[in-house]
Design a protein around this motif. Sequence first.
Motif, PDB file in Angstrom:
ATOM      1  N   THR A   9      50.685  56.449 -10.999  1.00 30.03           N
ATOM      2  CA  THR A   9      49.444  57.362 -10.945  1.00 30.03           C
ATOM      3  C   THR A   9      48.427  56.815 -10.028  1.00 30.03           C
ATOM      4  OG1 THR A   9      49.787  58.029 -13.195  1.00 30.03           O
ATOM      5  CG2 THR A   9      47.632  58.251 -12.265  1.00 30.03           C
ATOM      6  N   GLY A  10      48.425  55.591 -10.207  1.00 28.22           N
ATOM      7  CA  GLY A  10      47.685  54.998  -9.254  1.00 28.22           C
ATOM      8  C   GLY A  10      48.053  55.054  -7.630  1.00 28.22           C
ATOM      9  N   LEU A  11      49.136  54.835  -7.337  1.00 26.73           N
ATOM     10  CA  LEU A  11      49.629  55.161  -5.982  1.00 26.73           C
ATOM     11  C   LEU A  11      49.579  56.441  -5.449  1.00 26.73           C
ATOM     12  CD1 LEU A  11      51.187  53.426  -3.730  1.00 26.73           C
ATOM     13  CD2 LEU A  11      53.351  54.251  -4.836  1.00 26.73           C
ATOM     14  N   ALA A  13      47.427  58.550  -6.317  1.00 23.94           N
ATOM     15  CA  ALA A  13      45.851  58.806  -6.107  1.00 23.94           C
ATOM     16  C   ALA A  13      45.662  58.045  -4.755  1.00 23.94           C
ATOM     17  CB  ALA A  13      44.926  58.323  -7.220  1.00 23.94           C
ATOM     18  N   ILE A  14      45.959  57.003  -4.529  1.00 26.86           N
ATOM     19  CA  ILE A  14      45.880  56.336  -3.375  1.00 26.86           C
ATOM     20  C   ILE A  14      46.105  57.209  -2.063  1.00 26.86           C
ATOM     21  CG2 ILE A  14      46.173  54.474  -1.694  1.00 26.86           C
ATOM     22  CD1 ILE A  14      46.005  52.713  -4.308  1.00 26.86           C
ATOM     23  N   VAL A  15      47.609  57.589  -2.320  1.00 25.67           N
ATOM     24  CA  VAL A  15      48.024  58.464  -1.261  1.00 25.67           C
ATOM     25  C   VAL A  15      47.253  59.938  -1.133  1.00 25.67           C
ATOM     26  CG1 VAL A  15      50.346  60.036  -0.719  1.00 25.67           C
ATOM     27  CG2 VAL A  15      50.478  57.515  -1.373  1.00 25.67           C
ATOM     28  N   VAL A  17      44.243  60.537  -1.856  1.00 26.93           N
ATOM     29  CA  VAL A  17      43.173  60.190  -1.127  1.00 26.93           C
ATOM     30  C   VAL A  17      43.001  59.975   0.528  1.00 26.93           C
ATOM     31  CG1 VAL A  17      41.004  58.593  -1.306  1.00 26.93           C
ATOM     32  CG2 VAL A  17      41.599  59.566  -3.241  1.00 26.93           C
ATOM     33  N   GLY A  18      44.389  59.403   0.561  1.00 32.07           N
ATOM     34  CA  GLY A  18      44.387  58.821   2.141  1.00 32.07           C
ATOM     35  C   GLY A  18      44.533  60.180   2.697  1.00 32.07           C
ATOM     36  N   SER A  19      45.490  60.920   2.348  1.00 28.83           N
ATOM     37  CA  SER A  19      45.871  62.126   3.007  1.00 28.83           C
ATOM     38  C   SER A  19      44.643  63.064   3.174  1.00 28.83           C
ATOM     39  CB  SER A  19      47.108  62.800   2.254  1.00 28.83           C
ATOM     40  OG  SER A  19      46.646  63.453   1.112  1.00 28.83           O
TER      41      SER A  19
END
Length: 91
Positions: A9-11, A13-15, A17-19
């Motif tokens: 889930t954290g990964l 979210a990071i992907v 937000v980054g995209s």
Amino acid sequence: MEWTPLAGTGLGAIVGVGSTLLADRVRRRRDVTERTRQERKEIYVACLTKYRQANEDMYAAALRPPAGVPSTSPFGRRSGRRAATRYASRR
């Protein structure tokens, strides 16, 4: 408790937000480029309009005989062209 779902889930979210940030950056750059292109186009149009107007003014001045020279004189038009060129170069 398993850490795999939490890490996934954290990964994610990071992907996500980054995209989103990358897409916003690309969109902003495209907008700035388009705005710059539009401003440049407006400047070019204004410049060409001024050049055209100056050309028409010089042509009209060249067709008029200078003051004091009869219009039947063979030197009237030539002198008018010289005067128009001098006037336009001072503008």
